[in-house]
Enzyme design. Structure first.
Site, PDB file in Angstrom:
ATOM      1  N   VAL A  89       0.510  -0.910   0.244  1.00  0.00           N
ATOM      2  CA  VAL A  89      -0.014   0.298  -0.052  1.00  0.00           C
ATOM      3  C   VAL A  89       0.949   1.341  -0.317  1.00  0.00           C
ATOM      4  O   VAL A  89       1.848   1.224   1.026  1.00  0.00           O
ATOM      5  CB  VAL A  89      -1.031   0.440   1.546  1.00  0.00           C
ATOM      6  N   ALA A 137       2.853  -4.515   3.375  1.00  0.00           N
ATOM      7  CA  ALA A 137       3.528  -3.537   3.426  1.00  0.00           C
ATOM      8  C   ALA A 137       2.874  -1.514   3.202  1.00  0.00           C
ATOM      9  O   ALA A 137       2.026  -2.089   2.165  1.00  0.00           O
ATOM     10  CB  ALA A 137       5.065  -3.276   2.619  1.00  0.00           C
ATOM     11  N   CYS A 138       3.371  -0.662   4.220  1.00  0.00           N
ATOM     12  CA  CYS A 138       2.706   0.497   4.355  1.00  0.00           C
ATOM     13  C   CYS A 138       3.691   1.195   3.765  1.00  0.00           C
ATOM     14  O   CYS A 138       4.480   1.322   4.761  1.00  0.00           O
ATOM     15  CB  CYS A 138       1.557   0.802   4.738  1.00  0.00           C
ATOM     16  N   ILE A 139       3.521   1.954   2.856  1.00  0.00           N
ATOM     17  CA  ILE A 139       4.791   3.298   2.768  1.00  0.00           C
ATOM     18  C   ILE A 139       4.137   4.126   2.277  1.00  0.00           C
ATOM     19  O   ILE A 139       3.918   4.454   1.454  1.00  0.00           O
ATOM     20  CB  ILE A 139       5.337   2.410   1.585  1.00  0.00           C
TER      21      ILE A 139
END
Length: 126
Positions: A77, A104-106
């Site tokens: 995301v 993963a959220c970046i």
């Protein structure tokens, strides 16, 4: 052998990439912006609506590949503002309810067309 996946139920690729590629039992879905495939416009309603539309686009592409969200093993995301994480996460949790994929959220400086979110996934699907 790789197979290009394409559906009119999600926004078409606007560059030199495919909506998804299927090969060796995997489906790699390109990052999906919150574009309504009918209107060509971003979903209105902030991060909640944009997260929902991005995931609906992912769902449509997976369906074309013969998969469902339950086949997803990894998501990434990309979010414009990490302050929106909790709200995005609440909508995301409506789509992934059990045996959730790795994620993963970046936070990024900018997304195409100034979207608030973009979501890509990898699924296992035979």
């Amino acid at each position: 052998m790789k197979q290009v996946i394409s559906t009119h139920k999600a926004p078409g690729a606007i560059g030199p990439y495919s909506q998804a590629i299927k090969g060796n039992g995997f489906v790699f879905v390109s990052g999906q912006l919150p574009v309504d495939p009918v209107s060509g416009q971003f979903a209105e309603g902030g991060i909640v609506a944009q997260t929902k539309q991005s995931l609906e686009n992912v769902r449509a592409i997976l369906a074309e590949a013969g998969c469902t969200l339950e086949d997803v093993v990894k998501t990434t995301v990309f979010i414009q503002d990490m302050n929106d994480f909790a709200v995005m996460n609440k909508m995301y949790a409506e789509y992934f309810t059990r045996d959730c994929p790795a994620r993963a959220c970046i936070e990024v400086a900018r997304l195409p067309k100034d979207a608030l979110v973009e979501i890509e996934v990898i699924a296992i699907c035979r």
